[in-house]
Each structure stands twice: as C-alpha cells, then as structure tokens.
Design a protein around this motif. Structure first.
Motif, PDB file in Angstrom:
ATOM      1  N   LEU A 192      39.037  31.066  41.545  1.00  0.00           N
ATOM      2  CA  LEU A 192      39.625  32.081  42.423  1.00  0.00           C
ATOM      3  C   LEU A 192      40.829  32.740  41.753  1.00  0.00           C
ATOM      4  O   LEU A 192      40.985  33.962  41.779  1.00  0.00           O
ATOM      5  N   ILE A 193      41.670  31.944  41.128  1.00  0.00           N
ATOM      6  CA  ILE A 193      42.868  32.463  40.458  1.00  0.00           C
ATOM      7  C   ILE A 193      42.509  33.191  39.163  1.00  0.00           C
ATOM      8  O   ILE A 193      42.981  34.300  38.894  1.00  0.00           O
ATOM      9  N   SER A 250      39.636  34.542  38.193  1.00  0.00           N
ATOM     10  CA  SER A 250      38.875  35.780  38.379  1.00  0.00           C
ATOM     11  C   SER A 250      39.779  36.924  38.828  1.00  0.00           C
ATOM     12  O   SER A 250      39.524  38.088  38.504  1.00  0.00           O
ATOM     13  N   ALA A 251      40.844  36.589  39.552  1.00  0.00           N
ATOM     14  CA  ALA A 251      41.802  37.626  39.937  1.00  0.00           C
ATOM     15  C   ALA A 251      42.606  38.096  38.728  1.00  0.00           C
ATOM     16  O   ALA A 251      42.886  39.293  38.570  1.00  0.00           O
ATOM     17  N   LEU A 252      42.958  37.178  37.842  1.00  0.00           N
ATOM     18  CA  LEU A 252      43.788  37.513  36.685  1.00  0.00           C
ATOM     19  C   LEU A 252      42.990  38.196  35.570  1.00  0.00           C
ATOM     20  O   LEU A 252      43.477  39.142  34.950  1.00  0.00           O
ATOM     21  N   GLY A 298      39.846  40.896  37.687  1.00  0.00           N
ATOM     22  CA  GLY A 298      40.333  41.876  38.648  1.00  0.00           C
ATOM     23  C   GLY A 298      39.744  41.723  40.031  1.00  0.00           C
ATOM     24  O   GLY A 298      39.887  42.626  40.872  1.00  0.00           O
ATOM     25  N   ASP A 299      39.073  40.601  40.306  1.00  0.00           N
ATOM     26  CA  ASP A 299      38.551  40.373  41.647  1.00  0.00           C
ATOM     27  C   ASP A 299      39.700  40.169  42.625  1.00  0.00           C
ATOM     28  O   ASP A 299      40.709  39.538  42.297  1.00  0.00           O
ATOM     29  N   LYS A 300      39.543  40.684  43.824  1.00  0.00           N
ATOM     30  CA  LYS A 300      40.577  40.539  44.831  1.00  0.00           C
ATOM     31  C   LYS A 300      40.422  39.209  45.561  1.00  0.00           C
ATOM     32  O   LYS A 300      39.311  38.777  45.858  1.00  0.00           O
ATOM     33  N   ILE A 301      41.552  38.566  45.815  1.00  0.00           N
ATOM     34  CA  ILE A 301      41.543  37.328  46.587  1.00  0.00           C
ATOM     35  C   ILE A 301      41.582  37.691  48.067  1.00  0.00           C
ATOM     36  O   ILE A 301      42.530  38.326  48.531  1.00  0.00           O
ATOM     37  N   ARG A 302      40.557  37.305  48.790  1.00  0.00           N
ATOM     38  CA  ARG A 302      40.460  37.602  50.217  1.00  0.00           C
ATOM     39  C   ARG A 302      40.721  36.330  51.006  1.00  0.00           C
ATOM     40  O   ARG A 302      40.566  35.214  50.511  1.00  0.00           O
ATOM     41  N   HIS A 327      37.975  33.851  51.008  1.00  0.00           N
ATOM     42  CA  HIS A 327      37.877  33.014  49.813  1.00  0.00           C
ATOM     43  C   HIS A 327      38.773  31.783  49.924  1.00  0.00           C
ATOM     44  O   HIS A 327      38.373  30.678  49.569  1.00  0.00           O
ATOM     45  N   THR A 369      34.482  32.055  34.254  1.00  0.00           N
ATOM     46  CA  THR A 369      35.245  33.303  34.246  1.00  0.00           C
ATOM     47  C   THR A 369      35.045  34.087  32.955  1.00  0.00           C
ATOM     48  O   THR A 369      34.836  35.314  32.975  1.00  0.00           O
TER      49      THR A 369
END
Length: 290
Positions: free
Chosen positions: A106-107, A109-111, A114-118, A121, A163
């Motif tokens: 989760l962390i 993929s955001a870094l 560029g996926d947003k953490i919702r 999630h 990732t």
C-alpha cells in the motif's frame, strides 16, 4: 478493465497463493528436514531452465539486471526466507507474520507507482491482518526469533517485488513464459551458492522427498509464478498483494484435512474476514479503467 473480467483475473491469479499455501504442508511432511536453501534452489532453477529451453529467449539491455533484481526479490530471497520461516515456525504463525505484506505494498505503490491510498484500502489491510490472526492464532510456546524475522523479511521482499514488477512491466514482444523463466533462473542462481556452501547436498533422498521437490518445481514455481506475474500485469498492485492472503487459508484447511488440526469458530470467522478484505481490495474507483 470491466468488473466481471477483473474478478475473473483475480480468481485465476489467486490460484498462485493457493498453491503456495500447500508449501507449508509439503515442506514439513515431504522435504528433507532443515534444508530451506536446497528447497528454494530446487524449486526455482530446474523449472526456469526448462522454460528457457522451451522459449529460447534471453533478456536484453537493462532486463539482465532487472531480471536479477526481480528474481531475487520475488523468488530467490523470498523463498529462502519463506522456507526458513516454515521450518522454524508453525505454518499458520509464519503466514500470520507475513500478512503485513499488503500494508507494505500500500505504501510502496503510492510512492513508486502513484496509486492513491483510499480509506477502503486501509480498512482492507486491517481486516486482512485481523482475519489472518484469527485464522492461524493458537496457543504456542516461545516462537523462534529467527523464524519471525525471516517471515517479516519475506513479506518485505514480496511487497517490493510486486511493486517493482508492476512499475517495470514486461519487455515488449516478450511472452509471459520467458519472463517467468528469467526470474526463476535468477532466483535459483542467487540461492545456489548459499545452498552448496551452507547446507550442501543430502546424502540420500527418499521417494517422498523427490515427489515433494517435483511438486515444488512444477506447481509451486512454474505454474504458480506464471499465473502470479500475469496477475500483476493486469491488476492493481494492492489487489494482487491481497490475493496472497489466500495462502494461510489453504495452509489452515490442509492442516485440518491432513494433519487432523481442529478448525475453531474463530478460524472460520477469520476466513470470512480475509475474503471480505480481498474483495474490498479488488474494488476500483468509479470510472477507473485498466
């Protein structure tokens, strides 16, 4: 990707962790004792060489070092740590510790992607971890520190591997089988010198040992990793990472069926919690497309 197709792809990808869930039973019941490095090498290298012989396609350019990195993370280092954890911890406890993997993805993929953490999630991560805990928790004696550290490191390896595989994708005009072969060979070659130096080869193998190694090579490596890499290509990284939580479900069910382990009510609740977490992780924002 349409919802029905998305769930079908997720279902096919989930076969990989289902196969990996059987690794705990095969390791403890069929393989030579205290041979995690040998198990890792035999699992990866022969299958990769067979696939390479069938496809006759080598990496080019940056894919030499990328294959080495991905093969180390996804297969070599991950499987060494997996087998160390499986040998030193009860299978369920090892699976429980490794359930932190979606949180790491989760962390990352955001870094990196560029996926947003919702909020969904985060809820899925917490629910999945709680489900695994309910599924596998038992009253046990003191746990092996080495086993716990190996399980945590294995979770980190898988998270980074997922990732980076998602970020780098697959080379143009390269099929799934050679892509899988490169990583299997890289992972096997990374573990091979450690196997020979630290463990050596067993003096003899039983028919059961050979059957266990054959299973790990064919189903536990070639088939499962091909399905896994296909899923990483077609699904969001976090959605794929949650599918790995199917592994402790299978491990627990096999223990119930073959090792006469009891299945308590709290474990059934844990299975339901994991399934809900996986489904939450598969949901996509309105209007999102592949």
């Amino acid at each position: 990707m349409r919802g029905g197709h998305h769930l079908l792809t997720a279902g096919v990808t989930a076969l990989a962790p289902a196969i990996w869930g059987s690794t705990y039973l095969v390791t403890t019941e069929w393989l030579p004792p205290d041979r995690p490095l040998l198990a890792t090498t035999v699992r990866a290298l022969p299958g990769g060489l067979v696939l390479l012989a069938l496809t006759c396609l080598l990496p080019t350019g940056p894919w030499w070092w990328r294959s080495l990195v991905l093969g180390t993370l996804n297969i070599g280092a991950f499987n060494v740590l997996l087998f160390v954890a499986a040998y030193r911890l009860p299978g369920g406890i090892a699976a429980m510790v490794m359930a932190v993997q979606p949180m790491i993805v989760l962390i990352l993929s955001a870094l990196l992607i560029g996926d947003k953490i919702r909020g969904t999630h985060v809820v899925a991560c917490l629910l999945g971890a709680a489900g695994v805990a309910m599924l596998v928790i038992r009253r046990t004696g003191a746990l092996s520190t080495v086993g716990v550290v190996a399980a945590l490191a294995g979770a980190a390896c898988m998270a980074v591997g997922i990732t980076l595989t998602k970020r780098w994708g697959r080379p143009d005009r390269v099929g799934l089988l050679p892509f899988t072969a490169w990583q299997l060979i890289a992972g096997g070659l990374v573990s091979l010198p450690f196997t020979l130096i630290l463990e050596g080869l067993p003096a003899a193998l039983t028919g059961t040992n050979l059957l266990g190694f054959a299973y790990l090579t064919s189903f536990g490596a070639v088939l499962s990793y091909a399905l896994w890499f296909r899923g990483i290509e077609r699904l969001p990284a976090l959605a794929v990472s949650f599918l790995a939580l199917g592994s402790p479900i299978v491990a627990t069910l096999l223990g119930y069926l073959f090792l006469r382990q009891k299945l308590a009510t709290v474990q059934i609740v844990g299975v339901i919690a994991i399934i809900v977490a996986v489904l939450l992780a598969q949901t996509r924002p309105p209007g999102s497309r592949r």
